[in-house]
Design a protein around this motif. Sequence first.
Motif, PDB file in Angstrom:
ATOM      1  N   VAL A   1      -1.601   8.048   0.385  1.00  0.00           N
ATOM      2  CA  VAL A   1      -0.519   8.089   1.370  1.00  0.00           C
ATOM      3  C   VAL A   1      -1.019   7.418   2.637  1.00  0.00           C
ATOM      4  CG1 VAL A   1       1.064   9.554   2.665  1.00  0.00           C
ATOM      5  CG2 VAL A   1       0.281  10.280   0.407  1.00  0.00           C
ATOM      6  N   CYS A   2      -0.248   6.446   3.146  1.00  0.00           N
ATOM      7  CA  CYS A   2      -0.668   5.780   4.380  1.00  0.00           C
ATOM      8  C   CYS A   2       0.554   5.374   5.202  1.00  0.00           C
ATOM      9  CB  CYS A   2      -1.562   4.580   4.081  1.00  0.00           C
ATOM     10  SG  CYS A   2      -0.743   3.159   3.338  1.00  0.00           S
ATOM     11  N   LYS A   3       0.322   4.840   6.384  1.00  0.00           N
ATOM     12  CA  LYS A   3       1.399   4.388   7.246  1.00  0.00           C
ATOM     13  C   LYS A   3       2.195   3.282   6.555  1.00  0.00           C
ATOM     14  CE  LYS A   3       0.615   6.719  11.134  1.00  0.00           C
ATOM     15  NZ  LYS A   3       1.631   7.557  11.801  1.00  0.00           N
TER      16      LYS A   3
ATOM     17  N   ILE B   1       2.056   5.331  -1.217  1.00  0.00           N
ATOM     18  CA  ILE B   1       3.360   5.653  -0.642  1.00  0.00           C
ATOM     19  C   ILE B   1       3.268   5.838   0.868  1.00  0.00           C
ATOM     20  CG2 ILE B   1       4.133   6.736  -2.787  1.00  0.00           C
ATOM     21  CD1 ILE B   1       3.733   9.446  -1.442  1.00  0.00           C
ATOM     22  N   ALA B   2       4.406   5.678   1.517  1.00  0.00           N
ATOM     23  CA  ALA B   2       4.475   5.847   2.970  1.00  0.00           C
ATOM     24  C   ALA B   2       4.475   7.321   3.332  1.00  0.00           C
ATOM     25  CB  ALA B   2       5.735   5.180   3.512  1.00  0.00           C
ATOM     26  N   GLY B   3       3.793   7.632   4.411  1.00  0.00           N
ATOM     27  CA  GLY B   3       3.728   9.003   4.876  1.00  0.00           C
ATOM     28  C   GLY B   3       4.943   9.386   5.685  1.00  0.00           C
ATOM     29  N   GLY B   4       4.943  10.632   6.149  1.00  0.00           N
ATOM     30  CA  GLY B   4       6.038  11.150   6.954  1.00  0.00           C
ATOM     31  C   GLY B   4       5.701  11.170   8.428  1.00  0.00           C
ATOM     32  N   ALA B   5       6.443  11.956   9.179  1.00  0.00           N
ATOM     33  CA  ALA B   5       6.280  11.995  10.631  1.00  0.00           C
ATOM     34  C   ALA B   5       4.995  12.696  11.052  1.00  0.00           C
ATOM     35  CB  ALA B   5       7.485  12.690  11.260  1.00  0.00           C
ATOM     36  N   THR B   6       4.509  13.642  10.229  1.00  0.00           N
ATOM     37  CA  THR B   6       3.289  14.382  10.534  1.00  0.00           C
ATOM     38  C   THR B   6       2.348  14.330   9.338  1.00  0.00           C
ATOM     39  OG1 THR B   6       4.084  16.495   9.657  1.00  0.00           O
ATOM     40  CG2 THR B   6       4.640  15.971  11.962  1.00  0.00           C
TER      41      THR B   6
ATOM     42  N   GLY C   1      -3.525   8.356   6.792  1.00  0.00           N
ATOM     43  CA  GLY C   1      -2.427   8.079   7.702  1.00  0.00           C
ATOM     44  C   GLY C   1      -2.809   7.884   9.151  1.00  0.00           C
ATOM     45  N   GLY C   2      -4.113   7.892   9.467  1.00  0.00           N
ATOM     46  CA  GLY C   2      -4.530   7.795  10.862  1.00  0.00           C
ATOM     47  C   GLY C   2      -4.309   6.422  11.463  1.00  0.00           C
TER      48      GLY C   2
ATOM     49  N   MET D   1      -2.972  -1.968   1.946  1.00  0.00           N
ATOM     50  CA  MET D   1      -3.641  -0.995   1.083  1.00  0.00           C
ATOM     51  C   MET D   1      -3.583  -1.437  -0.372  1.00  0.00           C
ATOM     52  SD  MET D   1      -5.241   1.985   1.277  1.00  0.00           S
ATOM     53  CE  MET D   1      -6.350   1.663  -0.092  1.00  0.00           C
ATOM     54  N   ASN D   2      -2.443  -1.924  -0.807  1.00  0.00           N
ATOM     55  CA  ASN D   2      -2.318  -2.408  -2.187  1.00  0.00           C
ATOM     56  C   ASN D   2      -3.213  -3.612  -2.445  1.00  0.00           C
ATOM     57  OD1 ASN D   2      -0.378  -0.785  -3.779  1.00  0.00           O
ATOM     58  ND2 ASN D   2       1.045  -1.292  -2.142  1.00  0.00           N
TER      59      ASN D   2
END
Length: 241
Positions: free
Chosen positions: A52-54, A77-82, A9-10, A61-62
């Motif tokens: 999990v990524c942005k 899948i999309a990550g969350g706020a943190t 997610g960075g 990514m796919n």
Amino acid sequence: MNVALIFAGGVGSRMKNDSLPKQFLELDGKPIIIHTLDVFENNPNIDAIVVVCKAEWLDYMNELLQKFELKKVFAVIAGGATALDSQYQGLLAIDQQFPQEEVIVLIHDGVRPIIDDNTINNNIELVKLEGAAITVSPAIETVTYIADEKLDEIFDREKCRLAKAPQSFLLKNILKAHKTSIDEEKRDFIDSASLMKYYGFSLGIVEGETENIKITTPSDYYLFKTIYEMKKEYNFNDGGK
């Protein structure tokens, strides 16, 4: 059932790269995230992987997964706020995919590509024995504690370890800890291990390799490049032995 949750997610701010997140920087024709995923893909003890990524990088990514023919990844899948929220989303996806299974989940950084099979396997075995495991490596320099901008304490290096990844748990336990922390509105934990420790879970220790670095800065990338090329040239086995 052993499932890897790879957190990518960075945004790469410390890599001084404004256009491409650090996990997508390439070495030898492969993005860092693919180098990481390859290790889990090729480990026979790993049954499945979730990434999990942005949200804005899901399509890319796919595309990478298809290009490099990674078969064990069942979801991106999309990550969350943190970071903690993102990992929770990954855990929910695993629970939804394997609702009837007794799952061991290995949570690992997508930008920690120098992970070896021994460390992965030892995490799985320790979770079977103790319910949870955290990978560590020896502290090779003196560790100090600073308070009020002054040196407060110098720790015995022989008793210090650096926390690494994977951090591995029974899925039902790590989900329970997350849900409790959400109910209590306490989400300031730095990682899964600190979350689990806070809620009373014991953590077994897996002694990993010092070279299992997280690529955060340009110097980390060049260190990865050097280690990767040495391993490739000398055909080192797992752990650099």
